[in-house]
Design an enzyme around this catalytic site. Structure first.
Site, short mmCIF file in Angstrom:
data_model
loop_
_atom_site.label_atom_id
_atom_site.label_comp_id
_atom_site.label_asym_id
_atom_site.label_seq_id
_atom_site.Cartn_x
_atom_site.Cartn_y
_atom_site.Cartn_z
N SER A 32 -5.67 0.00 11.35
CA SER A 32 -6.60 -1.00 10.99
C SER A 32 -7.78 -1.00 11.84
CB SER A 32 -5.94 -2.33 11.04
OG SER A 32 -6.63 -3.53 10.88
N THR A 62 -1.68 -7.87 -0.32
CA THR A 62 -0.09 -7.39 -0.23
C THR A 62 0.47 -8.64 0.29
OG1 THR A 62 -0.37 -6.53 2.04
CG2 THR A 62 -0.71 -5.18 0.10
N LYS A 90 -2.40 -1.98 16.77
CA LYS A 90 -3.35 -0.94 15.97
C LYS A 90 -4.25 -0.06 16.64
CE LYS A 90 -1.45 -1.92 11.87
NZ LYS A 90 -0.64 -0.57 11.09
N ILE A 108 0.83 -1.04 -0.08
CA ILE A 108 -0.11 0.11 0.03
C ILE A 108 0.80 1.21 0.14
CG2 ILE A 108 -1.63 1.32 1.36
CD1 ILE A 108 -2.87 -1.46 2.45
N ASN A 117 3.13 4.13 7.38
CA ASN A 117 2.32 3.03 6.52
C ASN A 117 3.19 1.70 7.21
OD1 ASN A 117 1.03 1.67 4.37
ND2 ASN A 117 3.41 1.35 3.81
N ASP A 156 14.11 2.74 9.37
CA ASP A 156 13.55 1.62 10.16
C ASP A 156 12.88 2.26 11.25
OD1 ASP A 156 13.38 -0.45 11.82
OD2 ASP A 156 15.05 -1.65 11.27
N1 LIG Z 1 -3.26 -5.34 3.66
C1 LIG Z 1 -4.33 -5.13 4.44
O1 LIG Z 1 -5.26 -5.78 4.25
C2 LIG Z 1 -4.14 -4.15 5.29
C3 LIG Z 1 -5.21 -3.99 6.10
C4 LIG Z 1 -5.45 -2.87 7.13
C5 LIG Z 1 -4.23 -2.17 7.35
N2 LIG Z 1 -3.06 -2.42 6.70
C6 LIG Z 1 -1.88 -1.70 6.99
O2 LIG Z 1 -1.32 -1.16 5.99
C7 LIG Z 1 0.01 -0.93 6.09
C8 LIG Z 1 0.69 -1.57 4.87
O3 LIG Z 1 0.73 -2.91 5.06
P1 LIG Z 1 0.53 -3.71 3.50
O4 LIG Z 1 -0.68 -4.49 3.39
O5 LIG Z 1 0.99 -3.03 2.23
O6 LIG Z 1 2.03 -4.72 3.75
P2 LIG Z 1 3.27 -5.07 3.25
O7 LIG Z 1 3.46 -5.08 1.50
O8 LIG Z 1 3.86 -6.32 4.08
O9 LIG Z 1 4.19 -3.77 3.56
C9 LIG Z 1 4.61 -3.35 4.78
C10 LIG Z 1 5.77 -2.49 4.75
O10 LIG Z 1 6.21 -2.21 6.16
C11 LIG Z 1 7.59 -2.16 5.93
N3 LIG Z 1 8.04 -2.27 7.29
C12 LIG Z 1 7.94 -3.48 8.27
N4 LIG Z 1 8.86 -3.11 9.26
C13 LIG Z 1 9.20 -1.97 9.10
C14 LIG Z 1 10.13 -1.18 9.84
N5 LIG Z 1 10.60 -1.85 11.02
N6 LIG Z 1 10.63 -0.12 9.45
C15 LIG Z 1 10.43 0.26 8.15
N7 LIG Z 1 9.48 -0.39 7.23
C16 LIG Z 1 8.97 -1.60 7.90
C17 LIG Z 1 7.97 -3.22 4.98
O11 LIG Z 1 9.31 -3.49 4.77
P3 LIG Z 1 10.19 -4.73 4.33
O12 LIG Z 1 9.66 -4.76 2.65
O13 LIG Z 1 11.42 -4.32 4.66
O14 LIG Z 1 9.42 -5.91 5.07
C18 LIG Z 1 7.15 -2.73 3.93
O15 LIG Z 1 7.49 -1.94 3.15
C19 LIG Z 1 0.35 -1.70 7.46
O16 LIG Z 1 0.53 -0.65 8.05
C20 LIG Z 1 -0.49 -2.47 7.74
O17 LIG Z 1 -0.87 -2.87 8.95
C21 LIG Z 1 -2.89 -3.42 5.75
#
Ligand SMILES: NC(=O)c1ccc[n+]([C@@H]2O[C@H](COP(=O)([O-])OP(=O)(O)OC[C@H]3O[C@@H](n4cnc5c(N)ncnc54)[C@H](OP(=O)(O)O)[C@@H]3O)[C@@H](O)[C@H]2O)c1
Length: 228
Positions: A129, A185, A156, A13, A80, A53
């Protein structure tokens, strides 16, 4: 020029949000903990890259220092970065999940506040979330009720609460929390669920591009305000 920082923007995202804000003319800084992944994502989009980070104070301080030196201000901050943390129910896992999803918001916000105060229309969006909504997790008709993700939900809930508390303590800056919509994702890959990151990023972009008189201290999804 609108100067924007998105944490965890090398994929998912965050990456799609960066892409859409670039189209709107923002100068976008991709924050990523891994330099190679972050640089590749920034190069693919024509964005800038900062190593960031959210669990590392020195990394956060250095990233905001870089943006401060180059731009002198920050207009939009998108929290994010996040982890699901479904691989254990123990102290170390809880510390990692809370460190990333909640404490990371404190680290990045505190480092960004001096730069946000230099903006004419500072806006902070927390990608939280509805899994962290007490209303949703206590309502058997909601999918969040059935999610076995205690640490994720609790972290969250903390992320949303921090957003509301910052909205109160920083009245000159808009702070809003978002449920982006269930999205396909890497985070949800094991469940095989969700819509495209492009669609969910549109909800992030809506909150990231609020007018100066837009709302603050809210928790929203794409349809408007959600109960807590
Ligand atoms: N997907 C859903 O259905 C959903 C629903 C509600 C909320 N969300 C929220 O949306 C946000 C984005 O999630 P996503 O679904 O896009 O997941 P994703 O593709 O797994 O992306 C997560 C991102 O966070 C980064 N990250 C993790 N730990 C980190 C750290 N310590 N420092 C900096 N970056 C870090 C990851 O980097 P790396 O590549 O290095 O691991 C990645 O770029 C999250 O906050 C998630 O909780 C997602």
């Amino acid at each position: 020029m609108t100067i924007t920082l998105i944490t965890g923007a090398n994929k998912g995202i965050g990456f799609e949000t960066a892409k859409q804000l670039l189209v709107l003319g923002h100068v976008v800084y991709i924050g990523a903990r891994d330099a190679r992944r972050g640089e590749e994502a920034a190069a693919a989009l024509g964005a800038r890259f900062v190593q960031l980070d959210v669990t590392d104070d020195a990394s956060v301080s250095s990233a905001l220092g870089t943006i401060g030196s180059a731009e002198g201000r920050l207009d939009v901050l998108v929290h994010n970065a996040g982890v699901l943390g479904d691989d254990g129910m123990d102290g170390p896992t809880a510390l990692r999940v809370f460190d990333t999803n909640a404490v990371g918001i404190v680290r990045v916000t505190e480092a960004a506040l001096p730069l946000l105060r230099e903006s004419a229309n500072p806006t902070v969006v927390t990608v939280s979330s509805s899994a962290g909504s007490f209303w949703a997790v206590t309502n058997p008709d909601r999918p969040e009720f059935h999610l076995p993700l205690a640490l994720y939900s609790a972290s969250k809930a903390a992320a949303t609460m921090l957003t509301v508390q910052y909205a109160k303590s920083q009245p000159g800056i808009k702070f809003n929390a978002l449920e982006p919509g269930t999205t396909a994702t890497d985070m949800t890959a094991a469940f095989g669920i969700g819509r495209s990151p492009e669609e969910s990023a549109r909800a992030v972009v809506r909150l990231a591009t609020l007018d100066a008189d837009g709302p603050t201290g809210t928790f929203q999804d794409e349809n408007g305000e959600l109960p807590w």
